[in-house]
Scaffold this motif. Structure first.
Motif, PDB file in Angstrom:
ATOM      1  N   HIS A 123       1.343  -1.602  -0.515  1.00 19.84           N
ATOM      2  CA  HIS A 123      -0.396   0.208   0.236  1.00 19.84           C
ATOM      3  C   HIS A 123       0.601   1.043   0.066  1.00 19.84           C
ATOM      4  O   HIS A 123       1.128   2.409  -0.743  1.00 19.84           O
ATOM      5  CB  HIS A 123      -0.744  -0.061   1.396  1.00 19.84           C
ATOM      6  CG  HIS A 123      -1.405   1.652   1.151  1.00 19.84           C
ATOM      7  ND1 HIS A 123      -1.427   2.532   1.915  1.00 19.84           N
ATOM      8  CD2 HIS A 123      -2.194   1.772   0.521  1.00 19.84           C
ATOM      9  CE1 HIS A 123      -2.405   3.069   1.986  1.00 19.84           C
ATOM     10  NE2 HIS A 123      -3.210   3.019   0.728  1.00 19.84           N
TER      11      HIS A 123
ATOM     12  N   ARG B 170       2.480   1.662  -3.708  1.00 21.39           N
ATOM     13  CA  ARG B 170       1.770   1.726  -4.343  1.00 21.39           C
ATOM     14  C   ARG B 170       1.543   3.326  -4.494  1.00 21.39           C
ATOM     15  O   ARG B 170       0.844   4.285  -5.959  1.00 21.39           O
ATOM     16  CB  ARG B 170       0.100   1.189  -4.549  1.00 21.39           C
ATOM     17  CG  ARG B 170       0.080   0.112  -5.053  1.00 21.39           C
ATOM     18  CD  ARG B 170      -0.793  -1.246  -4.771  1.00 21.39           C
ATOM     19  NE  ARG B 170      -0.559  -2.557  -5.339  1.00 21.39           N
ATOM     20  CZ  ARG B 170      -0.980  -3.050  -5.927  1.00 21.39           C
ATOM     21  NH1 ARG B 170      -1.392  -2.191  -7.101  1.00 21.39           N
ATOM     22  NH2 ARG B 170      -0.969  -4.315  -5.866  1.00 21.39           N
ATOM     23  N   THR B 171       0.891   4.520  -3.043  1.00 27.18           N
ATOM     24  CA  THR B 171       0.571   5.872  -3.537  1.00 27.18           C
ATOM     25  C   THR B 171       1.449   6.357  -3.646  1.00 27.18           C
ATOM     26  O   THR B 171       0.763   7.347  -5.140  1.00 27.18           O
ATOM     27  CB  THR B 171       0.237   5.750  -1.266  1.00 27.18           C
ATOM     28  OG1 THR B 171      -0.607   4.940  -1.227  1.00 27.18           O
ATOM     29  CG2 THR B 171      -0.217   7.254  -1.297  1.00 27.18           C
TER      30      THR B 171
ATOM     31  N   THR C 187       1.458   6.374  -7.715  1.00 29.25           N
ATOM     32  CA  THR C 187       0.435   6.778  -8.255  1.00 29.25           C
ATOM     33  C   THR C 187       0.776   8.222  -8.300  1.00 29.25           C
ATOM     34  O   THR C 187       0.212   8.348  -9.916  1.00 29.25           O
ATOM     35  CB  THR C 187      -0.690   6.393  -7.129  1.00 29.25           C
ATOM     36  OG1 THR C 187      -1.025   5.096  -6.571  1.00 29.25           O
ATOM     37  CG2 THR C 187      -2.709   6.555  -8.074  1.00 29.25           C
ATOM     38  N   SER C 188       1.242   8.831  -7.681  1.00 33.11           N
ATOM     39  CA  SER C 188       1.513  10.012  -7.887  1.00 33.11           C
ATOM     40  C   SER C 188       2.856   9.993  -9.594  1.00 33.11           C
ATOM     41  O   SER C 188       2.425  11.204 -10.270  1.00 33.11           O
ATOM     42  CB  SER C 188       2.482  11.044  -6.976  1.00 33.11           C
ATOM     43  OG  SER C 188       1.072  11.426  -6.074  1.00 33.11           O
TER      44      SER C 188
ATOM     45  N   GLY D  98       1.302   9.275 -12.225  1.00 34.14           N
ATOM     46  CA  GLY D  98      -0.464  10.367 -12.988  1.00 34.14           C
ATOM     47  C   GLY D  98       0.162  11.213 -13.555  1.00 34.14           C
ATOM     48  O   GLY D  98      -0.469  11.249 -14.440  1.00 34.14           O
ATOM     49  N   TYR D  99       1.114  12.400 -12.876  1.00 35.99           N
ATOM     50  CA  TYR D  99       1.919  12.879 -13.197  1.00 35.99           C
ATOM     51  C   TYR D  99       2.458  12.796 -13.916  1.00 35.99           C
ATOM     52  O   TYR D  99       2.472  13.949 -15.236  1.00 35.99           O
ATOM     53  CB  TYR D  99       2.586  13.679 -11.916  1.00 35.99           C
ATOM     54  CG  TYR D  99       1.147  14.284 -10.464  1.00 35.99           C
ATOM     55  CD1 TYR D  99       0.818  15.712 -11.244  1.00 35.99           C
ATOM     56  CD2 TYR D  99       1.464  13.608  -9.583  1.00 35.99           C
ATOM     57  CE1 TYR D  99       0.440  16.353 -10.238  1.00 35.99           C
ATOM     58  CE2 TYR D  99       0.650  14.616  -8.636  1.00 35.99           C
ATOM     59  CZ  TYR D  99       0.120  15.287  -8.895  1.00 35.99           C
ATOM     60  OH  TYR D  99      -0.852  16.381  -8.224  1.00 35.99           O
TER      61      TYR D  99
ATOM     62  N   GLU E 267       1.715  11.095 -16.849  1.00 35.26           N
ATOM     63  CA  GLU E 267       0.794  10.882 -17.968  1.00 35.26           C
ATOM     64  C   GLU E 267       0.391  12.303 -18.038  1.00 35.26           C
ATOM     65  O   GLU E 267       0.604  12.535 -19.577  1.00 35.26           O
ATOM     66  CB  GLU E 267      -0.166   9.419 -17.187  1.00 35.26           C
ATOM     67  CG  GLU E 267      -1.168   9.215 -18.776  1.00 35.26           C
ATOM     68  CD  GLU E 267      -2.384   8.683 -18.016  1.00 35.26           C
ATOM     69  OE1 GLU E 267      -1.865   7.800 -16.890  1.00 35.26           O
ATOM     70  OE2 GLU E 267      -3.478   8.897 -18.340  1.00 35.26           O
ATOM     71  N   LEU E 268       0.731  13.777 -17.213  1.00 34.06           N
ATOM     72  CA  LEU E 268      -0.095  14.169 -17.334  1.00 34.06           C
ATOM     73  C   LEU E 268       1.625  15.023 -18.540  1.00 34.06           C
ATOM     74  O   LEU E 268       0.427  15.834 -19.286  1.00 34.06           O
ATOM     75  CB  LEU E 268      -0.452  15.591 -15.788  1.00 34.06           C
ATOM     76  CG  LEU E 268      -1.838  14.766 -15.373  1.00 34.06           C
ATOM     77  CD1 LEU E 268      -2.330  15.559 -13.724  1.00 34.06           C
ATOM     78  CD2 LEU E 268      -3.050  15.582 -16.090  1.00 34.06           C
TER      79      LEU E 268
ATOM     80  N   LEU F 136       6.338  -0.759  -9.591  1.00 27.57           N
ATOM     81  CA  LEU F 136       4.612  -1.634  -9.187  1.00 27.57           C
ATOM     82  C   LEU F 136       4.418  -2.938 -10.054  1.00 27.57           C
ATOM     83  O   LEU F 136       3.917  -3.689  -9.077  1.00 27.57           O
ATOM     84  CB  LEU F 136       3.872  -0.444 -10.422  1.00 27.57           C
ATOM     85  CG  LEU F 136       2.535  -1.073 -10.727  1.00 27.57           C
ATOM     86  CD1 LEU F 136       2.135  -0.291  -9.040  1.00 27.57           C
ATOM     87  CD2 LEU F 136       1.813  -0.175 -11.735  1.00 27.57           C
TER      88      LEU F 136
END
Lengths: 140, 437
Positions: free
Chosen positions: B205, B208-209, B212-213, B216-217, B219-220, B247
């Protein structure tokens, strides 16, 4: 702790889809808000814990709630169950986000009444798709 | 016990008339015969007494050996009861584990006194037996022996998790006389297992957190309308590739922990293996091209449907293909070949159906790589094992892929085999039962 982001709506436009975002991780909360904006939702409120999410949902009646599952205190699952139990908030469309990716986690989320479930880490594109589908009133 | 008096039997006094002088008296001969007989009897009796003495001492020695062996066991509890559960044997291991001396337990307490009542009640409900001792020995009664975890409650109220082997005991005539309970304290071991479980899910956990950041960023940024320079794009793609790798590693660790804890469940649907193989080839295509390895796919014209979990089967297939690519030098070939076949009851697989054979799907992943030394092939599916060839060639990896692939295959009722020659290449063959027609 609450951080309300309100974007003014141009007059004459159709009423915007109101979204409530709850995640205790600041970076991820901001990321989710960006994805929600990309999905075309302009009225977004974001909070950092489950209790605040429930309070905002009851007061603000959002159309969609995007909830992180593992938040301190009241979890996203708890909020989900509470929203479904109250007729005033039972109609809110709920998307759960969680770091638990096993099928058990998904089943627990859906059993709590969620409309959709995304495992972390989620792709931004996938999150945008889910929010668009929920705002169009369909499960993704 | 009967005792034998080894003293000579008293000679009976026989009153005989005095013989006349000068003539041989026939009574002397009679007396002589009686004396001899008496001596013989006496000797015989002595021998018997000696024999009995030896036998008694041997028995005592044997009992002493048994007792000393049982007494020497201080880390395991050995408890023997009669048929009603009343304790008759209580070794030092039981004293140590449960905090009561033999003198306070034997013939006074029941084995049930040291068990958690709720646990026995729950077991009685599960197996449909009477409560108490009946629940405790139900499985051992049915199968001859039973090993499982029970909670023992010590004299001070402390609870211990104990792996207890229960067996019935018979007396010298083979009649059921009671029960033996041999226990090993697993309290610490089980706590460690639980901690490992919690640790893995916490780590998973917590990793993963931030991932994720990061993802995600990234990808942006990568999809931003403002174009990046080629160099920037290359750097960020490298970051993304490594975040993805991290991951996958987190996922593999979590999955391994789930397999360990027996919490790994499949969601079976009809899965077209040809589609799974095609997807694996697509996933490996870039890496293969970069490494200069040719990928060849040989699929049956019609698909092959197996009952299974599409995500897990995809993972198994990806592992085999990415391994093959990783271990094959430039200029080599990796072949993915899928076919239907027949598996006989003895496990042999052939292309032709035979009576009693069942239909299977076989996926062979063949490479022309460095191969696996014969001596290491048996350890290949062991978690964190890395072959000497992999280490020599500095092929990256942690040694989880094949262990995971094997676990997925087994969960699907299939088998995973390999044929390999060092320097010549390796073929992994995954065999899965086909959906019943």
């Amino acid at each position: 702790m609450d951080e309300a982001v309100s974007v003014p709506v141009p007059a004459g436009a159709p009423s915007p889809v109101r979204v409530l975002v709850a995640d205790d991780e600041d970076d991820i909360r901001a990321l989710v808000c960006l994805a929600v904006a990309k999905a075309g939702c302009t009225a977004t409120t974001s909070v950092a814990d489950g209790g605040a999410a429930l309070a905002h949902a009851r007061a603000g009646q959002p159309d969609i709630a995007v909830l992180d599952v593992s938040m301190p205190g009241m979890t996203g699952l708890d909020v989900c169950t509470a929203l479904r139990a109250d007729p005033a908030t039972a109609g809110i469309r709920i998307l759960l986000l969680s770091a638990g990716a096993s099928s058990d986690d998904v089943a627990r989320g859906l059993a709590a009444g969620a409309d959709a479930y995304l495992a972390k880490p989620f792709g931004i594109a996938a999150l945008v798709r889910q929010v668009r589908a929920l705002s169009a009133g369909q499960p993704a | 016990m009967t005792t034998i008096d080894p003293r000579p039997a008293p000679v009976r006094a026989v009153r005989v008339p005095r013989p006349r002088a000068g003539s041989p008296d026939p009574r002397d001969a009679e007396l002589d015969r009686l004396r001899k007989e008496n001596a013989a009897l006496l000797a015989q009796e002595r021998t018997r007494a000696d024999e009995l003495d030896v036998a008694t001492r041997m028995l005592a020695a044997r009992a002493q050996t048994m007792t000393s062996v049982i007494d020497a066991v201080t880390e395991q509890s050995i408890i023997g009861t009669d048929r009603d559960g009343v304790i008759r044997v209580w070794n030092p291991g039981a004293e140590k584990m449960l905090g009561l001396p033999r003198s306070e337990v034997v013939r006074q307490r029941s084995i049930v006194d040291f068990h958690l009542a709720e646990e026995l009640d729950a077991q009685a409900e599960t197996c449909g037996s009477a409560p108490g001792l009946a629940a405790l020995v139900h499985a051992a009664h049915a199968h001859g022996s039973d090993v499982r975890d029970w909670t023992y409650v010590a004299a001070d109220g402390q609870q211990r998790t104990v792996s207890v082997a229960v067996t019935p005991r018979t007396d010298d005539r083979g009649v059921h006389a009671g029960w033996n309970f041999v226990g090993t304290d697993m309290t610490e071991a089980r706590a460690t297992e639980r901690m490992k479980d919690q640790f893995v899910s916490l780590i998973s956990h917590e990793l993963r957190t931030p991932l994720t950041s990061i993802l995600g960023y990234l990808e942006l940024v990568l999809e931003d309308e403002q174009p990046l320079t080629d160099e920037q794009r290359k750097y960020l793609t490298t970051v993304e590739r490594n975040a993805d790798r991290l991951l996958r590693l987190v996922g593999d660790l979590l999955f391994t922990a789930q397999v360990d804890a027996g919490r790994f469940s499949l969601e079976p649907h009809d899965v077209d293996l040809a589609g799974v193989v095609r997807a694996a080839e697509e996933t490996a295509r870039v890496a293969a091209a970069t490494a200069g390895v040719r990928l060849v796919v040989d699929l049956p014209a019609s698909g092959l449907v197996v009952p299974g979990d599409a995500v897990r089967l995809g993972q198994a297939c990806d592992n085999l293909v990415s391994n093959a690519v990783k271990f094959t030098p430039a200029g080599g070939t990796v072949t993915l070949s899928l076919r239907s076949a027949w598996a006989a009851a003895d496990g042999t697989v052939s292309a032709e159906g035979r009576p009693g054979a069942s239909p299977v799907a076989q996926l062979a992943v063949t490479d022309t790589g460095m191969g696996i030394p014969t001596g290491e092939q048996g350890k290949l599916f062991t978690r964190f094992f890395r072959s000497s060839t992999a280490q020599r060639a500095a092929v990256p990896g942690v040694g989880l892929g094949l262990a995971i692939t094997k676990a997925i295959t087994t969960a699907h009722g299939g088998t995973l085999d390999l044929v390999s020659a060092e320097g010549a290449g390796t073929t992994f063959t995954l065999t899965l039962p086909l959906a019943a027609a």
